[in-house]
Design a protein around this motif. Structure first.
Motif, short mmCIF file in Angstrom:
data_model
loop_
_atom_site.label_atom_id
_atom_site.label_comp_id
_atom_site.label_asym_id
_atom_site.label_seq_id
_atom_site.Cartn_x
_atom_site.Cartn_y
_atom_site.Cartn_z
N VAL A 1 76.88 95.36 4.00
CA VAL A 1 76.61 96.68 3.44
C VAL A 1 77.15 97.75 4.38
CG1 VAL A 1 74.82 98.25 2.68
CG2 VAL A 1 74.58 95.81 2.28
N ASP B 1 69.52 95.54 2.34
CA ASP B 1 70.90 95.82 1.98
C ASP B 1 70.97 96.75 0.76
OD1 ASP B 1 71.75 94.16 4.02
OD2 ASP B 1 71.83 92.39 2.72
N PHE C 1 71.94 89.76 -1.72
CA PHE C 1 71.66 91.12 -1.29
C PHE C 1 70.20 91.16 -0.86
CE2 PHE C 1 75.26 91.69 -4.04
CZ PHE C 1 75.91 92.81 -3.60
#
Length: 601
Positions: free
Chosen positions: A343, A593, A589
């Motif tokens: 990220v 993030d 994710f």
């Protein structure tokens, strides 16, 4: 009487020839001098270079040092303190023992050594130019030894012109010193290149900290400890997660009893242990130390001591292979190795979620009105496809792979719920520890590969009611006849029925008859292109191809129940985070993030 054409070389010429074996480039000098410093019991070793080591090299240590008499003997050929007789060659425990390093280096450079014993008042200074001693005197100096090498190959210009650029030579020095630092994490190493410190290790005895000092602390969070014993052989160190890749073997260090070596055998064992986890152009990080009794190895087989000979190579191979497989498949939950999504931070740095989590299992989303054919027992993906097609919920898009028995696996605490499909290619799923995106083709490839690879014997085959007749060129015919057992283990039974014609009686049960000819020719291509392939190499490459051919394709629409079945089977595999070709099968994710993506941090 004809004049003699055989002459005895003078000492200077002989030394220069010997230097060609020991001193290949500046990095060779660094290796020899640092190994001497390690053998001397040093706790701090500093290397300083200029112009890639061609103009200046200085190695300083705080080891035991030498007396004036020993300092003068050390620059003579075959002078060593490590062995006394030929019998000692069978139980060498030191890094240096040939007694060729210092005289070889001194013969092709402007060389000086300053050394002092810890209980001595003054140090000894010896200067050598082109192999000739020019000065010996007392001098001031710290306890230990400092060796300085200037103007390398100044008197052998033919050797000098083969050196690479200073940047390239510096890179080689950095690489070899880094490997030596990993071989002795209890020693502090520093490398100064053109007055700038480019390498530094803490010397606290922890290999993970030495790795962090060399490659950065991000790398240290992506390594797994290795500790495995087979008979009298112990394999220890670290290997990188499959997501930590290099385009070369630069990050691979192999040690035998803390000696840095090059070994195709160990590299092959490492590659095979990672065989279905990495792309073709990727190499994992590895620092492996093999502890083995000295009488089972021969270190006296290479002038630079960079290669050794094992008395039982097969045992070494098995020890390294099983040590790494155990780490990747058994001791660590595969979910811990799944790729995390990088990220972008507001400060333009990238971070990766590090939260540990178990490999998730899938459960169906709770439907408001379950279909009448809903069953409580788990369904495999092919079974779910068949049920749905019978209900006419989804048109058939191709042959359905034959399902095999699936071994029961314990259910972890964390679960995945399929949410939907993107572009008929990616499955989106929710877990307790974040959001998952799964490549449906890569996921099904991994499922089929694991299913095919479960058997250690022959690949399951089906007998043909009507044999197929296939023609090959003469070269292919010879390969088939020579490798008949290999084809049989892969599920093919072929009989010669003409000069270049074969009768196919059996073929793997996972492929259709229309694909038999193509599959056989792919195997022939593998046998032709791979260098000395082992049966395992061929089997792995074939299973990769077979799994890819039979897997659900990108662009195929799946409903929620098919997604649930696919995720369930993927999570039941031993290595669900990559496809057999090494591409990611799932990306996670983490909640933090997602927060960063939406600027909530």
């Amino acid at each position: 009487m004809s004049p003699s054409v055989i002459r005895i070389l003078d000492e200077n010429t002989a030394n220069k020839i010997a230097a060609g074996e020991v001193v290949e480039r500046p990095a060779s000098i660094i290796k020899e001098l640092v190994e001497n410093a390690i053998d001397a019991g040093s706790r701090n070793i500093e290397v300083e270079i200029a112009e890639g080591g061609t103009a200046f090299i200085r190695v300083t240590d705080d080891g035991s040092g030498m007396s004036q008499e020993d300092a003068q003997l050390a620059i003579l050929r075959h002078a060593t303190s490590k062995i006394r007789s030929a019998e000692d060659l069978g139980r060498i425990a030191s890094l240096g023992f040939r007694g060729e390093a210092l005289p070889s280096i001194a013969s092709v450079s402007k060389f000086s050594i300053t050394t002092r014993l810890h209980d001595a008042t003054l140090a000894t200074y010896v200067e050598v130019e082109g192999g000739v001693v020019t000065e010996v005197r007392e001098a001031g100096g710290n306890a230990g030894t400092t060796v300085t090498v200037r103007d390398l190959f100044y008197n052998t210009p033919a050797r000098q012109k083969f050196l690479k650029s200073p940047a390239s030579e510096s890179s080689h020095i950095h690489d070899i010193l880094g490997k030596l630092a990993l071989s002795h994490p209890e020693i502090i190493f520093r490398l100064i290149n053109n007055t700038r410190v480019v390498l530094s290790t803490p010397g606290n005895g922890k290999l993970a900290d030495a790795l962090a000092g060399l490659h950065g602390y991000k790398v240290a969070t992506d390594i797994l400890p290795v500790n495995y014993t087979l008979d009298s052989i112990r394999v220890s160190g670290f290997v990188g997660k499959p997501t930590l890749l290099k385009s070369s073997r630069q990050w691979q260090t192999f040690l035998v009893d803390s000696r840095v070596i090059n070994s195709r055998l160990i590299a092959k064992a490492l590659d095979n242990a990672y065989h279905s986890l990495l792309p073709k152009n990727g190499y994992p990080l590895a620092v492996l130390n093999i502890e083995i009794p000295p009488d089972l190895i021969d270190v006296n087989v290479h002038p630079q001591k960079s290669e050794i000979k094992f008395s039982n190579e097969q045992t070494i191979y098995r020890a390294v292979y099983h040590a790494i497989v155990e780490v990747l498949a058994d001791k660590h939950s595969p979910g811990e190795l799944a790729a995390s999504f990088p990220v972008k931070q507001p400060n333009n740095h990238y971070s990766v979620g590090r939260q540990s989590f178990e490999i998730p299992r899938a459960i169906p989303s709770t439907p408001s009105a379950p279909p009448s054919s809903w069953r409580e027992e788990p369904l495999s993906f092919p079974e779910t496809q068949q049920v749905i097609r019978e209900e006419k919920l989804l048109p058939s898009t191709g042959p359905v792979p034959v399902d095999a028995d699936i071994e029961a696996t314990p259910e972890p605490d964390i679960i995945l719920r399929p949410l939907g499909q993107i572009e008929n290619c990616y499955i989106v799923a929710q877990g307790d520890d974040g959001l998952y995106i799964i490549d449906q083709h890569a996921a099904h490839e991994r499922i089929l590969y694991d299913r095919l690879g479960r058997t250690t014997d022959r690949i399951p085959a089906q007998q043909l009611l009507v044999p197929l007749f296939l023609e090959f060129d003469p070269q292919e015919t010879n390969i088939i006849l020579e490798k008949a057992d290999t084809f049989y283990q892969l599920g093919f039974t072929l009989e010669l029925s003409g000069p270049n014609t074969f009768r196919l009686l059996e073929m793997p049960s996972d492929i259709s008859q229309t694909e038999a000819d193509e599959a056989l020719r792919q195997i022939l291509s593998l046998l032709h292109n791979l260098h000395n392939p082992t049966p395992q190499d061929i089997r792995h490459a074939y299973l990769q191809t077979a799994a890819c051919r039979a897997a659900v394709k990108a662009g195929e629409m799946l409903n929620m129940r098919q997604m649930q079945a696919l995720i369930s089977e993927l999570c039941a595999t031993t290595l669900p985070y990559t496809c057999p070709h090494g591409r990611p099968a799932m990306v996670r994710f983490a909640p933090e993030d997602l927060a960063k993506l939406f600027k909530r941090t």
